[in-house]
Motif scaffolding. Structure first.
Motif, PDB file in Angstrom:
ATOM      1  N   ASN A  48      96.249   8.410 -29.571  1.00  0.00           N
ATOM      2  CA  ASN A  48      97.569   7.929 -29.498  1.00  0.00           C
ATOM      3  C   ASN A  48      97.725   6.581 -28.334  1.00  0.00           C
ATOM      4  O   ASN A  48      98.767   6.436 -28.045  1.00  0.00           O
ATOM      5  CB  ASN A  48      98.590   8.941 -29.158  1.00  0.00           C
ATOM      6  CG  ASN A  48      98.347   9.524 -27.908  1.00  0.00           C
ATOM      7  OD1 ASN A  48      97.650   9.348 -27.202  1.00  0.00           O
ATOM      8  ND2 ASN A  48      99.224  10.851 -27.768  1.00  0.00           N
ATOM      9  N   ARG A  49      96.578   6.218 -28.051  1.00  0.00           N
ATOM     10  CA  ARG A  49      96.475   5.005 -27.123  1.00  0.00           C
ATOM     11  C   ARG A  49      95.712   3.776 -27.784  1.00  0.00           C
ATOM     12  O   ARG A  49      94.824   4.227 -28.536  1.00  0.00           O
ATOM     13  CB  ARG A  49      96.034   5.175 -25.777  1.00  0.00           C
ATOM     14  CG  ARG A  49      96.988   6.327 -24.905  1.00  0.00           C
ATOM     15  CD  ARG A  49      98.318   5.599 -24.730  1.00  0.00           C
ATOM     16  NE  ARG A  49      99.019   6.669 -23.722  1.00  0.00           N
ATOM     17  CZ  ARG A  49      99.591   7.806 -24.074  1.00  0.00           C
ATOM     18  NH1 ARG A  49      99.664   7.972 -25.295  1.00  0.00           N
ATOM     19  NH2 ARG A  49     100.307   8.384 -22.945  1.00  0.00           N
ATOM     20  N   VAL A  50      96.153   2.726 -27.838  1.00  0.00           N
ATOM     21  CA  VAL A  50      95.124   1.529 -28.189  1.00  0.00           C
ATOM     22  C   VAL A  50      94.954   0.503 -27.230  1.00  0.00           C
ATOM     23  O   VAL A  50      96.094   0.088 -26.710  1.00  0.00           O
ATOM     24  CB  VAL A  50      96.045   1.164 -29.405  1.00  0.00           C
ATOM     25  CG1 VAL A  50      95.267  -0.184 -29.849  1.00  0.00           C
ATOM     26  CG2 VAL A  50      96.308   2.078 -30.457  1.00  0.00           C
ATOM     27  N   LEU A  51      93.683   0.224 -26.923  1.00  0.00           N
ATOM     28  CA  LEU A  51      93.520  -0.980 -26.185  1.00  0.00           C
ATOM     29  C   LEU A  51      93.210  -2.169 -27.070  1.00  0.00           C
ATOM     30  O   LEU A  51      92.701  -2.202 -27.870  1.00  0.00           O
ATOM     31  CB  LEU A  51      92.261  -0.828 -25.384  1.00  0.00           C
ATOM     32  CG  LEU A  51      91.430  -2.188 -24.669  1.00  0.00           C
ATOM     33  CD1 LEU A  51      92.667  -2.450 -23.428  1.00  0.00           C
ATOM     34  CD2 LEU A  51      90.291  -1.837 -24.027  1.00  0.00           C
ATOM     35  N   LEU A  87      92.498  -4.204 -31.978  1.00  0.00           N
ATOM     36  CA  LEU A  87      93.031  -3.099 -31.685  1.00  0.00           C
ATOM     37  C   LEU A  87      91.878  -2.050 -31.669  1.00  0.00           C
ATOM     38  O   LEU A  87      90.975  -2.081 -32.540  1.00  0.00           O
ATOM     39  CB  LEU A  87      94.006  -2.540 -32.867  1.00  0.00           C
ATOM     40  CG  LEU A  87      95.285  -3.661 -33.276  1.00  0.00           C
ATOM     41  CD1 LEU A  87      95.824  -3.111 -34.347  1.00  0.00           C
ATOM     42  CD2 LEU A  87      96.134  -3.491 -31.866  1.00  0.00           C
ATOM     43  N   CYS A  88      91.738  -1.338 -30.547  1.00  0.00           N
ATOM     44  CA  CYS A  88      90.668  -0.184 -30.200  1.00  0.00           C
ATOM     45  C   CYS A  88      91.499   0.983 -29.868  1.00  0.00           C
ATOM     46  O   CYS A  88      92.146   1.052 -29.125  1.00  0.00           O
ATOM     47  CB  CYS A  88      89.560  -0.866 -29.186  1.00  0.00           C
ATOM     48  SG  CYS A  88      88.978  -2.509 -29.338  1.00  0.00           S
ATOM     49  N   PRO A  89      90.876   2.225 -30.564  1.00  0.00           N
ATOM     50  CA  PRO A  89      91.333   3.419 -30.100  1.00  0.00           C
ATOM     51  C   PRO A  89      90.905   3.874 -28.915  1.00  0.00           C
ATOM     52  O   PRO A  89      90.037   3.774 -28.528  1.00  0.00           O
ATOM     53  CB  PRO A  89      91.094   4.279 -31.508  1.00  0.00           C
ATOM     54  CG  PRO A  89      89.894   3.668 -31.728  1.00  0.00           C
ATOM     55  CD  PRO A  89      89.843   2.161 -31.713  1.00  0.00           C
ATOM     56  N   LEU A  90      92.020   4.552 -28.267  1.00  0.00           N
ATOM     57  CA  LEU A  90      91.710   5.514 -27.120  1.00  0.00           C
ATOM     58  C   LEU A  90      92.376   6.807 -27.128  1.00  0.00           C
ATOM     59  O   LEU A  90      93.437   7.126 -27.822  1.00  0.00           O
ATOM     60  CB  LEU A  90      92.295   5.027 -25.915  1.00  0.00           C
ATOM     61  CG  LEU A  90      91.921   3.437 -25.320  1.00  0.00           C
ATOM     62  CD1 LEU A  90      92.902   2.771 -24.474  1.00  0.00           C
ATOM     63  CD2 LEU A  90      90.560   3.543 -25.109  1.00  0.00           C
ATOM     64  N   LYS A  91      91.822   7.735 -26.590  1.00  0.00           N
ATOM     65  CA  LYS A  91      92.317   9.146 -26.504  1.00  0.00           C
ATOM     66  C   LYS A  91      93.197   9.373 -25.029  1.00  0.00           C
ATOM     67  O   LYS A  91      92.974   8.709 -24.195  1.00  0.00           O
ATOM     68  CB  LYS A  91      91.107  10.097 -26.474  1.00  0.00           C
ATOM     69  CG  LYS A  91      90.337  10.320 -27.575  1.00  0.00           C
ATOM     70  CD  LYS A  91      89.443  11.533 -27.654  1.00  0.00           C
ATOM     71  CE  LYS A  91      88.753  11.562 -28.983  1.00  0.00           C
ATOM     72  NZ  LYS A  91      87.629  12.672 -28.851  1.00  0.00           N
ATOM     73  N   SER A  92      94.206  10.009 -25.435  1.00  0.00           N
ATOM     74  CA  SER A  92      95.010  10.486 -24.309  1.00  0.00           C
ATOM     75  C   SER A  92      94.461  11.592 -23.375  1.00  0.00           C
ATOM     76  O   SER A  92      93.463  11.903 -23.718  1.00  0.00           O
ATOM     77  CB  SER A  92      96.373  11.107 -24.541  1.00  0.00           C
ATOM     78  OG  SER A  92      96.108  12.164 -25.601  1.00  0.00           O
ATOM     79  N   ASP A  93      94.937  12.087 -22.338  1.00  0.00           N
ATOM     80  CA  ASP A  93      94.449  13.064 -21.617  1.00  0.00           C
ATOM     81  C   ASP A  93      94.419  14.444 -22.316  1.00  0.00           C
ATOM     82  O   ASP A  93      93.507  15.112 -22.066  1.00  0.00           O
ATOM     83  CB  ASP A  93      95.438  13.107 -20.203  1.00  0.00           C
ATOM     84  CG  ASP A  93      95.205  12.308 -19.387  1.00  0.00           C
ATOM     85  OD1 ASP A  93      94.172  11.017 -19.461  1.00  0.00           O
ATOM     86  OD2 ASP A  93      96.182  11.701 -18.681  1.00  0.00           O
ATOM     87  N   LEU A  94      95.086  14.491 -23.390  1.00  0.00           N
ATOM     88  CA  LEU A  94      95.288  15.659 -24.223  1.00  0.00           C
ATOM     89  C   LEU A  94      94.364  15.650 -25.420  1.00  0.00           C
ATOM     90  O   LEU A  94      93.954  16.565 -25.965  1.00  0.00           O
ATOM     91  CB  LEU A  94      96.596  15.927 -24.630  1.00  0.00           C
ATOM     92  CG  LEU A  94      97.545  16.332 -23.372  1.00  0.00           C
ATOM     93  CD1 LEU A  94      99.162  16.483 -24.068  1.00  0.00           C
ATOM     94  CD2 LEU A  94      97.347  17.335 -22.450  1.00  0.00           C
ATOM     95  N   GLY A  95      93.453  14.623 -25.433  1.00  0.00           N
ATOM     96  CA  GLY A  95      92.509  14.371 -26.389  1.00  0.00           C
ATOM     97  C   GLY A  95      92.965  13.787 -27.732  1.00  0.00           C
ATOM     98  O   GLY A  95      92.302  13.607 -28.862  1.00  0.00           O
ATOM     99  N   ASP A  96      94.461  13.530 -27.764  1.00  0.00           N
ATOM    100  CA  ASP A  96      95.071  12.737 -29.035  1.00  0.00           C
ATOM    101  C   ASP A  96      94.540  11.472 -29.135  1.00  0.00           C
ATOM    102  O   ASP A  96      94.571  10.701 -28.103  1.00  0.00           O
ATOM    103  CB  ASP A  96      96.457  13.253 -29.012  1.00  0.00           C
ATOM    104  CG  ASP A  96      96.691  14.450 -28.874  1.00  0.00           C
ATOM    105  OD1 ASP A  96      95.975  15.190 -29.741  1.00  0.00           O
ATOM    106  OD2 ASP A  96      97.884  14.929 -28.591  1.00  0.00           O
TER     107      ASP A  96
END
Length: 237
Positions: free
Chosen positions: A151-154, A140-149
Motif C-alpha cells: 500500500n505504498r508506492v515509490l 510507479l513502483c510498489p512498496l510494502k508497508s511494515d505490516l507487509g501490505d
C-alpha cells in the motif's frame, strides 16, 4: 527496445532511449528501487534511504494507498510542488491530472499494488495562455508497508519544458507495465550497511519518518535480538 518492419527492413525504435535521455530521473529511481528488491518481488517502505536516489529527489515521491485506486502523497520532491504551484503532500495523485485521465491513473495505481507491477506512463499537458505544452513521464513502483501490505508506492514524475502558469494537469498518452511476479531479479546481493542519514532538502521528511519509527520500538527490547545491520542504521544509537 522494439523492432518494427518497414518494407521488409527491420527498424529499431529509439523511443525508449529517447525517454531515458529526456527523463533521466525515472531511470535513476527505478534502478534504485530494483537494487532494493534483493531477490524479493517487492521491497519495503522501510528500505528507502533518500540518499540512494539523491540525483532524482527533486522528482521523486512516496504515495500511500488509502482506498482502491486512490493514493495520496506522503512525501514529494520540489518539482511536483512547482508543477502544482502548491504543496502536494496530503493531496491525491489524481489531482495532477485532468478529469478525463483520472480513471486511467486510478486503474494504474490499483494494478501497481494488486498485480503487482511497475508502471511507466507517458503524459502531456496541453499549452494555453501562459502555459507552454509539456511532455512528462510518471513512474510507479510498489512498496510494502511494515505490516507487509502493498500500500505504498515509490514514484517519479519528471516533465520537459517551461512550467509556466500553474497548476499544470496532465493527460495520459501511453501506459506500459512490467509484471513483477514473472520478472524476478537473477542475482541476490547483500545490501551495504547504512550510515546515519543526513537531512536532504526536498525530501527531509523521509529521514524524520524513520526516526519516528525507530523511537516507536520498545526500549526494553534486548539488543541481542536486533540484527547487526539494524544497529548500524539506528539513528538513536
Amino acid at each position: 527496445m522494439s523492432i518494427n518492419s518497414i518494407n521488409g527492413t527491420n527498424v529499431v525504435s529509439m523511443m525508449p532511449r529517447r525517454a531515458e535521455m529526456i527523463f533521466p530521473a525515472l531511470k535513476d529511481v527505478e534502478a534504485y528501487w530494483e537494487g532494493l528488491r534483493n531477490g524479493r518481488p517487492i521491497p519495503s517502505r522501510g528500505d528507502i534511504d533518500p540518499r540512494g536516489m539523491q540525483s532524482a529527489l527533486e522528482y521523486a515521491f512516496i504515495l500511500e494507498r488509502i482506498a482502491p485506486g486512490v493514493a495520496r502523497f506522503r512525501l514529494a520532491g520540489m518539482h511536483l510542488t512547482d508543477l502544482m504551484g502548491m504543496e502536494v503532500r496530503g493531496m491525491p495523485l489524481t489531482a495532477m491530472f485532468t478529469p478525463e485521465a483520472r480513471t486511467q491513473i486510478s486503474a494504474a495505481l490499483e494494478a501497481v499494488c494488486e498485480t503487482p507491477n511497475v508502471t511507466t506512463i507517458t503524459l502531456k499537458s496541453s499549452g494555453g495562455m501562459g502555459r507552454p505544452a509539456l511532455e512528462a513521464q510518471l513512474l510507479l513502483c510498489p512498496l510494502k508497508s511494515d505490516l507487509g501490505d502493498v500500500n505504498r508506492v515509490l514514484g517519479c514524475l519528471q516533465s520537459k519544458g517551461d512550467i509556466g502558469r500553474q497548476p499544470r494537469r496532465f493527460d495520459v498518452v501511453e501506459v506500459t507495465t512490467r509484471d513483477l511476479l514473472t520478472d524476478m531479479p537473477a542475482t541476490v546481493q547483500t545490501p551495504a550497511a547504512k550510515t546515519p542519514a543526513t537531512e536532504i532538502p526536498g525530501f527531509v521528511e523521509a529521514h524524520r519518518h524513520r526516526e519516528t519509527e525507530s523511537r516507536a520500538t520498545p526500549k526494553s527490547a534486548p539488543k541481542a535480538a536486533v540484527p547487526f545491520l539494524k544497529l548500524v542504521s539506528d539513528n538513536d544509537a
